[in-house]
Design an enzyme around this catalytic site. Structure first.
Site, PDB file in Angstrom:
ATOM      1  N   SER A  74      19.293 -33.283  15.109  1.00 41.70           N
ATOM      2  CA  SER A  74      19.445 -31.690  13.921  1.00 41.70           C
ATOM      3  C   SER A  74      21.281 -31.367  14.526  1.00 41.70           C
ATOM      4  O   SER A  74      21.802 -30.913  13.571  1.00 41.70           O
ATOM      5  CB  SER A  74      18.815 -30.524  14.365  1.00 41.70           C
ATOM      6  OG  SER A  74      17.573 -30.462  13.733  1.00 41.70           O
ATOM      7  N   LYS A  77      22.959 -32.025  11.632  1.00 38.22           N
ATOM      8  CA  LYS A  77      23.448 -31.467  10.074  1.00 38.22           C
ATOM      9  C   LYS A  77      25.188 -30.392  10.614  1.00 38.22           C
ATOM     10  O   LYS A  77      25.124 -30.519   9.218  1.00 38.22           O
ATOM     11  CB  LYS A  77      22.117 -29.729  10.632  1.00 38.22           C
ATOM     12  CG  LYS A  77      20.903 -30.165  10.347  1.00 38.22           C
ATOM     13  CD  LYS A  77      20.016 -29.672  10.578  1.00 38.22           C
ATOM     14  CE  LYS A  77      18.237 -29.762  10.921  1.00 38.22           C
ATOM     15  NZ  LYS A  77      17.591 -28.889  11.627  1.00 38.22           N
ATOM     16  N   TYR A 202      18.231 -39.220   5.363  1.00 34.45           N
ATOM     17  CA  TYR A 202      17.819 -37.735   6.550  1.00 34.45           C
ATOM     18  C   TYR A 202      17.595 -38.408   7.702  1.00 34.45           C
ATOM     19  O   TYR A 202      18.270 -38.298   8.193  1.00 34.45           O
ATOM     20  CB  TYR A 202      17.555 -36.639   5.828  1.00 34.45           C
ATOM     21  CG  TYR A 202      17.069 -35.834   6.383  1.00 34.45           C
ATOM     22  CD1 TYR A 202      18.549 -34.781   6.788  1.00 34.45           C
ATOM     23  CD2 TYR A 202      15.758 -35.609   7.224  1.00 34.45           C
ATOM     24  CE1 TYR A 202      18.142 -33.818   7.750  1.00 34.45           C
ATOM     25  CE2 TYR A 202      15.066 -34.313   8.670  1.00 34.45           C
ATOM     26  CZ  TYR A 202      16.806 -33.795   8.564  1.00 34.45           C
ATOM     27  OH  TYR A 202      16.747 -32.618   9.291  1.00 34.45           O
ATOM     28  N   TYR A 254      18.495 -22.985  16.867  1.00 34.52           N
ATOM     29  CA  TYR A 254      17.150 -22.999  16.429  1.00 34.52           C
ATOM     30  C   TYR A 254      16.952 -20.565  16.720  1.00 34.52           C
ATOM     31  O   TYR A 254      17.656 -20.503  15.885  1.00 34.52           O
ATOM     32  CB  TYR A 254      15.783 -23.717  17.156  1.00 34.52           C
ATOM     33  CG  TYR A 254      16.227 -25.424  16.722  1.00 34.52           C
ATOM     34  CD1 TYR A 254      17.189 -25.890  15.860  1.00 34.52           C
ATOM     35  CD2 TYR A 254      16.023 -26.088  17.833  1.00 34.52           C
ATOM     36  CE1 TYR A 254      16.253 -26.685  15.626  1.00 34.52           C
ATOM     37  CE2 TYR A 254      16.392 -27.419  17.887  1.00 34.52           C
ATOM     38  CZ  TYR A 254      16.309 -28.420  17.072  1.00 34.52           C
ATOM     39  OH  TYR A 254      16.407 -29.396  16.028  1.00 34.52           O
ATOM     40  N   VAL A 272      16.613 -32.284  19.010  1.00 32.08           N
ATOM     41  CA  VAL A 272      15.442 -32.423  19.799  1.00 32.08           C
ATOM     42  C   VAL A 272      15.062 -34.070  20.347  1.00 32.08           C
ATOM     43  O   VAL A 272      14.354 -33.822  21.094  1.00 32.08           O
ATOM     44  CB  VAL A 272      14.529 -31.782  18.967  1.00 32.08           C
ATOM     45  CG1 VAL A 272      13.575 -31.039  18.172  1.00 32.08           C
ATOM     46  CG2 VAL A 272      14.012 -33.388  17.603  1.00 32.08           C
TER      47      VAL A 272
END
Length: 318
Positions: A74, A77, A202, A254, A272
């Site tokens: 992540s 992102k 992705y 998160y 993660v």
């Protein structure tokens, strides 16, 4: 004492301080667990913990297993968001993805249905990140991924940067919830292309491999609003960097972002795989790796390490 000798001794002192913090934070590793919902991530060494700090003058301090390479997950992102904002502009991106934090888990589908008619609340949750990834410009999936990878190479200064095919395939084959998010958004016109192509792009994006020092250098660039003091290049436009930093503060950790803002108080993004990238405005970038995760999906010892670092060096922006 010569200036060179004095500087060497100061650097040794900094390294010793980082090692002390790591030893203190290691006690928390036992309370977390390595991610296993992506099977390839379960192979990580739970006991790993490392930290790197990258300064504007090019010096960096590191401690722990900082040469260990891990996948961005992540953390990618925020980097993809920067590229897409450069590609498309704010109006295009935020017509399709919102700017609001969410208290839900990063992979939740709930808000898509009940609040936003298919428009993800922000680019840091999976739904928003998938939508952003679909906006990367290019004439093919390979071309689009290579543009992102080239952007990453520029940010890290590593021309040999690559990705883990094993992790990408493992993530692609188990991406059932992410498929659901994509199909829901496709139903509402947020995503318009083939879902499997987006997932291919992705999962490769998330599988880009990096180490703590490289991640700290990216954090440094965000901390300087997109300016790379090493290459002397404005890699990310200042406005784009500020947007990304804001999302890291409000949504980067998160559904523990509020607690992290109080306890640490810097722009940061976790993944993660156990990585955490931090950007201390105008001061330095931080890279942390510790694959033992808490129940929110954040590195449990990594978060403690950042708390200790923030307390010792007064890092909070608040």
């Amino acid at each position: 004492m010569t200036e060179h000798k004095f500087r060497e001794e100061k650097e040794v002192q900094k390294m010793e301080e980082l090692l002390d913090l790591i030893e203190e934070a290691k006690e928390f590793i036992q309370y977390g667990k390595v991610a296993n919902y992506i099977p390839a991530l379960a192979k990580a060494n739970k006991k790993d913990l490392s930290l790197a700090v990258f300064l504007p003058d090019g010096r960096h301090f590191e401690a722990g297993s900082t040469k260990t390479r891990f996948t961005l997950q992540s953390i990618s992102k925020v980097i993809t968001l920067a590229l897409v904002l450069i590609d498309r502009g704010e109006d295009y991106v935020f017509e399709r993805v919102g700017m609001e934090p969410t208290g839900d888990p990063f992979n939740s589908i709930a808000k898509l249905e009940v609040r936003s008619a298919g428009k993800p609340l922000n680019p840091m949750i999976n739904a928003g990140a998938l939508a952003v990834t679909s906006m990367i410009k290019g004439h093919s999936i390979n071309n689009r991924f290579n543009r992102l990878l080239d952007f990453m190479k520029e940010l890290t200064g590593n021309s040999a940067l690559s990705y883990s095919k094993e992790v990408a395939i493992s993530e692609y084959e188990t991406a059932h919830l992410n498929r659901s998010l994509c199909y829901f958004m496709k139903e509402h016109g947020i995503i318009t292309e083939d879902v499997e192509l987006i997932l291919d792009l992705y999962t490769r994006q998330c599988a880009i491999e990096i180490n703590c020092v490289e991640m700290a250098r990216i954090g440094l660039i965000f901390s300087l609003d997109g300016w790379d003091p090493i290459s002397k290049v404005q890699i990310i436009p200042e406005k784009v960097a500020k947007i990304c930093n804001t999302f890291m503060v409000t949504c980067g950790m998160y559904n523990a972002s509020g607690e992290f803002a109080i306890k640490v108080g810097i722009p940061a993004k976790s993944g993660v795989s156990g990585g955490v990238m931090g950007a201390v405005p105008r001061r330095f970038g931080i890279g942390v790796y510790g694959p033992s995760l808490d129940d929110k999906g954040n590195s449990i010892a990594g978060i403690k390490l950042l708390e200790l670092l923030a307390q010792r060096y007064n890092l909070s922006i608040f």
